[in-house]
Design a protein around this motif. Structure first.
Motif, PDB file in Angstrom:
ATOM      1  N   ARG A 143       0.826  -1.210   0.000  1.00  0.00           N
ATOM      2  CA  ARG A 143       0.000   0.000   0.000  1.00  0.00           C
ATOM      3  C   ARG A 143       0.861   1.262   0.000  1.00  0.00           C
ATOM      4  N   ASP A 154      -9.170 -10.987   0.499  1.00  0.00           N
ATOM      5  CA  ASP A 154      -9.597  -9.705  -0.079  1.00  0.00           C
ATOM      6  C   ASP A 154      -8.398  -8.836  -0.443  1.00  0.00           C
ATOM      7  N   ARG A 171      -6.879 -10.123  -3.672  1.00  0.00           N
ATOM      8  CA  ARG A 171      -7.714  -9.733  -4.809  1.00  0.00           C
ATOM      9  C   ARG A 171      -7.493  -8.249  -5.151  1.00  0.00           C
ATOM     10  N   TRP A 172      -7.444  -7.422  -4.130  1.00  0.00           N
ATOM     11  CA  TRP A 172      -7.225  -5.979  -4.332  1.00  0.00           C
ATOM     12  C   TRP A 172      -5.858  -5.702  -4.935  1.00  0.00           C
ATOM     13  N   ASP A 228      -4.812  -4.144  -8.653  1.00  0.00           N
ATOM     14  CA  ASP A 228      -3.977  -2.948  -8.794  1.00  0.00           C
ATOM     15  C   ASP A 228      -2.717  -3.240  -9.597  1.00  0.00           C
TER      16      ASP A 228
END
Length: 301
Positions: free
Chosen positions: A203, A254, A257-258, A262
């Motif tokens: 992130r 999740d 998947r995210w 991206d």
């Protein structure tokens, strides 16, 4: 060299023409069609189950029987009730053979689960030709319990099942991965490390940038694949773990998947490793964000 679809279809159509011109047995007697069959070829030939020539219909059913193609079983059952006698007999032969193999599978599983040596090898060889996609979970449990040559033999069974069922091919790497024994502490560590990798380092270091090096892309993709594989292998173990593991399993699923979505949108640029910044901690390729170089693999600066 694998046979191409056009080559297989051409050979099959030649045999169809021979049957329709009176040379019965041209399809069923062509061992090349059996030896080179792939489940990918089914859409090319299953339409001939509706051919106006009853001999073509019957011989197509027998060909699909010889290659143990189960995807047409429902259709063959229907034809067994409604078609002409010649075709009904072919359907009966197909259904009897499939039933015989279904009856054999429990005995083969008993051997694979309790025997070793030559008896195990013979059962594995036979199972490779008859195992169904619904047998994959049980086969994978055996796969995780045996070692060395026995594991390789079960791996062949799994690979054959995948090759006969195109819908499983997207999961080939997961199905062929080795199951893990329940270990809640080890799973906890894996979850901590993986969630931190994605929810913090990815992130902070990868999400903000639009362009990444090929090396960074490959490193992150490899990490995501390892996470997917571990979760696939831990899914059956959740019943042995604390209730919080279900939530953390979903959280990581999740995040994977995210991050995958991206990552797929990034512009990947080639880069010479010799001129790229390497992480002093892990040796991986670092990326720059507003002049600050970070490593997506270990978070090093």
């Amino acid at each position: 060299m694998p046979v191409r679809k056009a080559e297989y279809l051409g050979r099959f159509l030649d045999d169809v023409d021979r049957v329709m011109s009176g040379r019965h047995g041209s399809i069923t007697g062509d061992r090349w069609l059996v030896n080179n069959y792939s489940a990918d070829f089914l859409p090319l030939i299953d339409k001939y189950l509706s051919c106006e020539d009853e001999v073509v219909r019957a011989e197509t059913i027998l060909l699909l029987c010889d290659v143990r193609e189960r995807a047409v079983m429902g259709r063959v059952r229907d034809m067994r009730k409604s078609d002409v006698e010649r075709v009904r007999l072919a359907c009966l032969g197909y259904l009897n053979i499939m039933q015989d193999e279904d009856d054999l599978i429990p005995d083969l599983f008993d051997i694979l689960e309790h025997k070793t040596g030559e008896e195990f090898s013979r059962a594995a060889t036979r199972m490779a030709s008859v195992a169904r996609k619904e047998d994959v979970p049980r086969l994978r449990r055996i796969y995780g319990q045996v070692r060395d040559g026995m594991r390789s033999e079960v791996g062949v069974i799994l690979d054959r099942v995948v090759s006969r069922n195109p819908e499983l091919r997207s999961k080939r790497d997961l199905i062929m991965s080795v199951p893990v024994y329940p270990d809640e502490d080890a799973f906890d560590r894996f979850l901590d490390t993986s969630i931190e990798y994605l929810d913090v380092r990815y992130r902070n270091n990868v999400l903000p940038v639009e362009r990444i090096s090929r090396g960074t892309f490959n490193n992150v993709a490899h990490a995501l694949n390892k996470m997917r594989t571990r979760l696939y292998n831990e899914a059956d173990n959740l019943v042995y773990y604390g209730v919080d593991k279900d939530d953390r399993f979903k959280e990581l699923t999740d995040l994977i998947r995210w991050a995958s979505a991206d990552l797929s949108g990034k512009e990947v640029v080639s880069g010479d490793r010799s001129s790229s910044h390497k992480c002093p901690r892990c040796g991986g390729l670092m990326i720059s964000n507003k002049g600050i170089w970070t490593c997506p693999d270990c978070g090093g600066l």
